[in-house]
Design an enzyme around this catalytic site. Structure first.
Site, PDB file in Angstrom:
ATOM      1  N   GLY A 113       0.736  -1.140   0.006  1.00 52.49           N
ATOM      2  CA  GLY A 113      -0.142  -0.051  -0.017  1.00 52.49           C
ATOM      3  C   GLY A 113       0.816   1.244  -0.006  1.00 52.49           C
TER       4      GLY A 113
ATOM      5  N   GLN B  49       3.186  10.081   1.116  1.00 51.21           N
ATOM      6  CA  GLN B  49       4.414   9.273   1.258  1.00 51.21           C
ATOM      7  C   GLN B  49       5.496   9.668   0.259  1.00 51.21           C
ATOM      8  OE1 GLN B  49       2.163   5.284   1.962  1.00 51.21           O
ATOM      9  NE2 GLN B  49       4.455   5.265   3.137  1.00 51.21           N
TER      10      GLN B  49
ATOM     11  N   CYS C 115       5.664   0.133   7.595  1.00 53.11           N
ATOM     12  CA  CYS C 115       5.443   1.137   6.693  1.00 53.11           C
ATOM     13  C   CYS C 115       6.349   1.544   6.025  1.00 53.11           C
ATOM     14  CB  CYS C 115       4.957   2.437   7.486  1.00 53.11           C
ATOM     15  SG  CYS C 115       4.587   3.787   6.588  1.00 53.11           S
ATOM     16  N   LEU C 116       6.344   1.708   4.638  1.00 50.33           N
ATOM     17  CA  LEU C 116       7.178   2.087   3.647  1.00 50.33           C
ATOM     18  C   LEU C 116       7.949   3.352   4.336  1.00 50.33           C
ATOM     19  CD1 LEU C 116       6.048   1.007   0.181  1.00 50.33           C
ATOM     20  CD2 LEU C 116       7.478  -0.088   1.465  1.00 50.33           C
TER      21      LEU C 116
ATOM     22  N   HIS D 234      -4.832   1.918   7.199  1.00 53.90           N
ATOM     23  CA  HIS D 234      -3.407   2.416   7.309  1.00 53.90           C
ATOM     24  C   HIS D 234      -3.083   3.486   6.453  1.00 53.90           C
ATOM     25  CE1 HIS D 234       0.952   1.786   7.783  1.00 53.90           C
ATOM     26  NE2 HIS D 234       1.252   2.083   6.673  1.00 53.90           N
ATOM     27  N   GLU D 235      -3.386   3.259   5.178  1.00 56.46           N
ATOM     28  CA  GLU D 235      -3.180   4.412   4.145  1.00 56.46           C
ATOM     29  C   GLU D 235      -4.016   5.468   4.175  1.00 56.46           C
ATOM     30  OE1 GLU D 235      -0.480   4.054   2.545  1.00 56.46           O
ATOM     31  OE2 GLU D 235      -0.163   1.894   2.945  1.00 56.46           O
TER      32      GLU D 235
ATOM     33  N   HIS E 216      -2.693   8.030   6.532  1.00 54.78           N
ATOM     34  CA  HIS E 216      -1.726   9.020   5.746  1.00 54.78           C
ATOM     35  C   HIS E 216      -2.204  10.367   5.156  1.00 54.78           C
ATOM     36  CE1 HIS E 216       2.140   6.607   6.079  1.00 54.78           C
ATOM     37  NE2 HIS E 216       1.577   5.646   5.699  1.00 54.78           N
TER      38      HIS E 216
END
Length: 191
Positions: free
Chosen positions: A63, A68, A111-112, A153-154, A157
């Protein structure tokens, strides 16, 4: 899964040596700014989604939200089927949670934007989300388990919230962040 009738956002699920977009990491102010609604779904938005997918695949993610990569737009790409080349990714534009289950579960998240850090987070088990697809068509999706978690989660962001803000175990949080070179001061706990 919604019916994806177009392949306009299809990109090969492979790592690129130089992904098109640059990830931002915990501590970067750009990750704390709320994203703006997308008023017009056009080729520019589709191109951004394509580049986000290429970047996500290159980083082994499932994701990615536009903030991000430093873009303040309400755009999310998700693909929990990395090992299925023919399964299209999900593109959510201006997503909104219309319902979430009261039943929750605790699962480890990563998380990235916080590489190497994996911690337990409590989230609803099921969500219903309304959004526009890559062609601007309104869609609704009921998701559970991993897909529900990735959507939530996304979507965090898009509101400047990171998963570490939702971690209850302060000791584990401090240890993991320190071990991976991140500042605990970058965490902003959600009430």
């Amino acid at each position: 899964m919604p019916s994806q009738t177009t392949s306009s956002i299809f990109v090969e699920k492979k790592k690129l040596s130089k992904p098109p977009l640059e990830l931002h990491y915990l501590g970067d102010r750009v990750l704390r700014q709320p994203a703006k609604r997308i008023t017009k779904v056009d080729d520019e938005v589709r191109q951004l989604a394509r580049q986000m997918l290429q970047t996500m695949y290159s980083e082994d993610g499932i994701g990615l939200a536009a903030p991000q990569v430093g873009v303040h737009k309400q755009l999310i790409v998700i693909d929990i089927h990395l090992d299925e080349p023919k399964t299209p990714p999900l593109v959510l534009i201006n997503p909104s949670i219309t319902r979430q289950s009261s039943k929750t579960c605790v699962i480890q998240e990563g998380c990235l934007s916080i590489p190497g850090v994996f911690l337990d987070v409590t989230r609803p088990e099921e969500v219903e989300v309304s959004y526009k697809d890559e062609m601007g068509r309104p869609q609704k999706l009921v998701a559970n388990d991993l897909l529900a978690r990735v959507i939530l989660h996304e979507m965090d962001h898009l509101n400047g919230v990171m998963f570490v803000d939702r971690v209850d175990n302060a000791l584990a949080l401090n240890q993991e962040l320190s071990k991976n070179g991140f500042s605990v001061q970058a965490v902003k706990p959600v009430a």
